[in-house]
Every structure is written in C-alpha cells, then in structure tokens.
Design a protein around this motif. Structure first.
Motif, PDB file in Angstrom:
ATOM      1  N   GLY A  25      41.869  54.480  70.471  1.00  0.00           N
ATOM      2  CA  GLY A  25      41.026  53.297  70.418  1.00  0.00           C
ATOM      3  C   GLY A  25      41.847  52.043  70.602  1.00  0.00           C
ATOM      4  O   GLY A  25      42.874  52.050  71.269  1.00  0.00           O
ATOM      5  N   THR A  26      41.392  50.978  69.979  1.00  0.00           N
ATOM      6  CA  THR A  26      42.045  49.683  70.092  1.00  0.00           C
ATOM      7  C   THR A  26      42.939  49.432  68.891  1.00  0.00           C
ATOM      8  O   THR A  26      42.534  49.646  67.755  1.00  0.00           O
ATOM      9  CB  THR A  26      40.981  48.566  70.186  1.00  0.00           C
ATOM     10  OG1 THR A  26      40.129  48.851  71.286  1.00  0.00           O
ATOM     11  CG2 THR A  26      41.613  47.219  70.390  1.00  0.00           C
ATOM     12  N   LEU A  27      44.159  48.990  69.162  1.00  0.00           N
ATOM     13  CA  LEU A  27      45.109  48.633  68.108  1.00  0.00           C
ATOM     14  C   LEU A  27      45.595  47.212  68.339  1.00  0.00           C
ATOM     15  O   LEU A  27      45.845  46.814  69.476  1.00  0.00           O
ATOM     16  CB  LEU A  27      46.319  49.565  68.112  1.00  0.00           C
ATOM     17  CG  LEU A  27      46.131  50.973  67.566  1.00  0.00           C
ATOM     18  CD1 LEU A  27      47.378  51.810  67.836  1.00  0.00           C
ATOM     19  CD2 LEU A  27      45.841  50.934  66.083  1.00  0.00           C
ATOM     20  N   SER A  28      45.780  46.469  67.255  1.00  0.00           N
ATOM     21  CA  SER A  28      46.323  45.117  67.365  1.00  0.00           C
ATOM     22  C   SER A  28      47.830  45.196  67.576  1.00  0.00           C
ATOM     23  O   SER A  28      48.471  46.204  67.266  1.00  0.00           O
ATOM     24  CB  SER A  28      46.015  44.318  66.102  1.00  0.00           C
ATOM     25  OG  SER A  28      46.774  44.814  65.016  1.00  0.00           O
ATOM     26  N   SER A  29      48.389  44.100  68.074  1.00  0.00           N
ATOM     27  CA  SER A  29      49.839  44.067  68.281  1.00  0.00           C
ATOM     28  C   SER A  29      50.578  44.170  66.952  1.00  0.00           C
ATOM     29  O   SER A  29      51.633  44.796  66.872  1.00  0.00           O
ATOM     30  CB  SER A  29      50.260  42.807  69.036  1.00  0.00           C
ATOM     31  OG  SER A  29      49.845  41.654  68.367  1.00  0.00           O
ATOM     32  N   SER A  30      50.020  43.604  65.891  1.00  0.00           N
ATOM     33  CA  SER A  30      50.689  43.694  64.587  1.00  0.00           C
ATOM     34  C   SER A  30      50.669  45.133  64.059  1.00  0.00           C
ATOM     35  O   SER A  30      51.653  45.585  63.473  1.00  0.00           O
ATOM     36  CB  SER A  30      50.069  42.730  63.577  1.00  0.00           C
ATOM     37  OG  SER A  30      48.715  43.027  63.359  1.00  0.00           O
ATOM     38  N   GLU A  31      49.573  45.858  64.285  1.00  0.00           N
ATOM     39  CA  GLU A  31      49.523  47.269  63.870  1.00  0.00           C
ATOM     40  C   GLU A  31      50.555  48.090  64.640  1.00  0.00           C
ATOM     41  O   GLU A  31      51.249  48.929  64.063  1.00  0.00           O
ATOM     42  CB  GLU A  31      48.128  47.858  64.126  1.00  0.00           C
ATOM     43  CG  GLU A  31      47.041  47.350  63.217  1.00  0.00           C
ATOM     44  CD  GLU A  31      45.676  47.874  63.628  1.00  0.00           C
ATOM     45  OE1 GLU A  31      45.054  48.594  62.824  1.00  0.00           O
ATOM     46  OE2 GLU A  31      45.241  47.567  64.756  1.00  0.00           O
ATOM     47  N   MET A  32      50.636  47.844  65.933  1.00  0.00           N
ATOM     48  CA  MET A  32      51.603  48.586  66.748  1.00  0.00           C
ATOM     49  C   MET A  32      53.032  48.241  66.346  1.00  0.00           C
ATOM     50  O   MET A  32      53.871  49.141  66.226  1.00  0.00           O
ATOM     51  CB  MET A  32      51.377  48.306  68.231  1.00  0.00           C
ATOM     52  CG  MET A  32      50.121  48.957  68.773  1.00  0.00           C
ATOM     53  SD  MET A  32      50.015  48.866  70.580  1.00  0.00           S
ATOM     54  CE  MET A  32      49.625  47.130  70.808  1.00  0.00           C
ATOM     55  N   GLY A  65      42.383  43.857  70.270  1.00  0.00           N
ATOM     56  CA  GLY A  65      43.662  44.539  70.338  1.00  0.00           C
ATOM     57  C   GLY A  65      43.866  45.098  71.730  1.00  0.00           C
ATOM     58  O   GLY A  65      43.358  44.562  72.707  1.00  0.00           O
ATOM     59  N   TYR A  66      44.567  46.212  71.795  1.00  0.00           N
ATOM     60  CA  TYR A  66      44.912  46.812  73.072  1.00  0.00           C
ATOM     61  C   TYR A  66      44.566  48.283  73.064  1.00  0.00           C
ATOM     62  O   TYR A  66      44.602  48.947  72.035  1.00  0.00           O
ATOM     63  CB  TYR A  66      46.407  46.635  73.341  1.00  0.00           C
ATOM     64  CG  TYR A  66      46.835  45.194  73.298  1.00  0.00           C
ATOM     65  CD1 TYR A  66      46.689  44.382  74.413  1.00  0.00           C
ATOM     66  CD2 TYR A  66      47.354  44.628  72.141  1.00  0.00           C
ATOM     67  CE1 TYR A  66      47.057  43.048  74.374  1.00  0.00           C
ATOM     68  CE2 TYR A  66      47.728  43.297  72.098  1.00  0.00           C
ATOM     69  CZ  TYR A  66      47.571  42.512  73.221  1.00  0.00           C
ATOM     70  OH  TYR A  66      47.927  41.196  73.182  1.00  0.00           O
ATOM     71  N   LYS A  67      44.245  48.791  74.251  1.00  0.00           N
ATOM     72  CA  LYS A  67      44.002  50.216  74.415  1.00  0.00           C
ATOM     73  C   LYS A  67      44.445  50.628  75.804  1.00  0.00           C
ATOM     74  O   LYS A  67      44.620  49.770  76.684  1.00  0.00           O
ATOM     75  CB  LYS A  67      42.545  50.567  74.167  1.00  0.00           C
ATOM     76  CG  LYS A  67      41.578  50.025  75.189  1.00  0.00           C
ATOM     77  CD  LYS A  67      40.156  50.476  74.849  1.00  0.00           C
ATOM     78  CE  LYS A  67      39.199  50.087  75.963  1.00  0.00           C
ATOM     79  NZ  LYS A  67      37.873  50.636  75.744  1.00  0.00           N
ATOM     80  N   LEU A  68      44.632  51.921  75.988  1.00  0.00           N
ATOM     81  CA  LEU A  68      45.020  52.410  77.304  1.00  0.00           C
ATOM     82  C   LEU A  68      43.891  52.163  78.287  1.00  0.00           C
ATOM     83  O   LEU A  68      42.718  52.363  77.959  1.00  0.00           O
ATOM     84  CB  LEU A  68      45.325  53.914  77.264  1.00  0.00           C
ATOM     85  CG  LEU A  68      46.571  54.363  76.519  1.00  0.00           C
ATOM     86  CD1 LEU A  68      46.726  55.874  76.638  1.00  0.00           C
ATOM     87  CD2 LEU A  68      47.812  53.674  77.034  1.00  0.00           C
ATOM     88  N   LYS A  69      44.244  51.765  79.477  1.00  0.00           N
ATOM     89  CA  LYS A  69      43.254  51.551  80.530  1.00  0.00           C
ATOM     90  C   LYS A  69      42.982  52.855  81.278  1.00  0.00           C
ATOM     91  O   LYS A  69      41.908  53.050  81.832  1.00  0.00           O
ATOM     92  CB  LYS A  69      43.752  50.479  81.494  1.00  0.00           C
ATOM     93  CG  LYS A  69      42.712  49.989  82.450  1.00  0.00           C
ATOM     94  CD  LYS A  69      43.193  48.769  83.197  1.00  0.00           C
ATOM     95  CE  LYS A  69      42.084  48.211  84.071  1.00  0.00           C
ATOM     96  NZ  LYS A  69      42.506  46.975  84.713  1.00  0.00           N
ATOM     97  N   LEU A  70      43.959  53.736  81.267  1.00  0.00           N
ATOM     98  CA  LEU A  70      43.861  55.027  81.943  1.00  0.00           C
ATOM     99  C   LEU A  70      44.024  56.143  80.924  1.00  0.00           C
ATOM    100  O   LEU A  70      44.655  55.946  79.882  1.00  0.00           O
ATOM    101  CB  LEU A  70      44.970  55.160  82.994  1.00  0.00           C
ATOM    102  CG  LEU A  70      45.045  54.109  84.082  1.00  0.00           C
ATOM    103  CD1 LEU A  70      46.347  54.250  84.856  1.00  0.00           C
ATOM    104  CD2 LEU A  70      43.859  54.250  85.013  1.00  0.00           C
ATOM    105  N   PRO A  71      43.519  57.329  81.215  1.00  0.00           N
ATOM    106  CA  PRO A  71      43.788  58.471  80.324  1.00  0.00           C
ATOM    107  C   PRO A  71      45.287  58.781  80.287  1.00  0.00           C
ATOM    108  O   PRO A  71      46.001  58.545  81.274  1.00  0.00           O
ATOM    109  CB  PRO A  71      43.018  59.633  80.975  1.00  0.00           C
ATOM    110  CG  PRO A  71      42.059  59.004  81.926  1.00  0.00           C
ATOM    111  CD  PRO A  71      42.652  57.688  82.334  1.00  0.00           C
ATOM    112  N   SER A  72      45.752  59.317  79.176  1.00  0.00           N
ATOM    113  CA  SER A  72      47.183  59.630  79.024  1.00  0.00           C
ATOM    114  C   SER A  72      47.652  60.663  80.042  1.00  0.00           C
ATOM    115  O   SER A  72      48.847  60.747  80.325  1.00  0.00           O
ATOM    116  CB  SER A  72      47.485  60.098  77.605  1.00  0.00           C
ATOM    117  OG  SER A  72      46.776  61.284  77.314  1.00  0.00           O
TER     118      SER A  72
END
Length: 127
Positions: A25-32, A65-72
């Motif tokens: 899902g989406t994670l914030s930069s601080s979480e990462m 936050g951020y998430k992958l744009k493409l599948p892994s």
C-alpha cells in the motif's frame, strides 16, 4: 561509474522498493525512513529519483505517501541500481592518465546492470 553494487545508496534504494512491495500500500517517507534506519531527507532524495523514473507514485493528502507504480514482478534490481546511480549525477571525468581505467569501470557497470536485469524485486523479497 557513479555507484557500486554494494553502496549504501543502492541498498537504501532497493530497501525502499522492497518495503513498498512488501507493504503493498502507501507508506509515508517518515515510515520508510524509520523502517530503513535512514534520515528522512536522504530517503526523500531516493524517492524523488524513483518518482522521476516512474517506479513509484505519490499520493497527496492526510493519508498520503508513496507506493509502487508497477508490480514487483516488473521492477528489476537494475532499476534500483539505475535510480541510485542517476540520483548522484555523472562523475565520469577523471584526471590525466586514467582514461583506460574509466573504460574498465564502464564495462564493469554494464556487466553489473546486465546481471541485475535478471532479478526482480519479487525474486528477492523475504516472506
């Protein structure tokens, strides 16, 4: 050659991609940054390059936050290497007498990228 396979920047870039893939899902930069044990400013530099390359996308707002744009399965380790390498910019100018060494470094870089293209983020994920 701007980055070597074993550098901290490559590891951090790969860590961002793996963390986002595992989270799903989406994670914030601080979480990462907290999960990867790096400073948030450093992490945002890495993420900005991943955004520029189209590997991650940003979500605005309170739950942003951020998430992958493409599948892994579609992101190679070479993509992480390229992101780590391009963020720092080109540093190919060497002093007199080192031109042949630069050619060797360029060949090593090409070989590294060729090898890393064989593996996907999904291939190296644990659990």
């Amino acid at each position: 050659m701007d980055v070597q396979f074993g550098t901290h920047r490559f590891h951090a870039t790969l860590g961002v991609l793996l963390l986002l893939a595992k989270h799903g899902g989406t994670l914030s930069s601080s979480e990462m940054a907290k999960n990867l044990h790096v400073h948030a400013v450093y992490l945002r530099k890495i993420v900005s390059e991943l955004l520029r390359l189209g590997l991650v996308e940003a979500k605005e707002g309170r739950d942003g936050g951020y998430k992958l744009k493409l599948p892994s399965t579609q992101i190679s380790l070479a993509d992480a290497y390229e992101a780590a390498r391009s963020e720092k910019g080109s540093q190919n100018e060497m002093g007199n007498g080192w031109r042949s060494l630069e050619q060797v470094k360029t060949e090593i870089d090409r070989c590294t990228i060729t090898c890393l293209k064989k593996y996907r983020i999904s291939d190296v994920m644990i659990g």
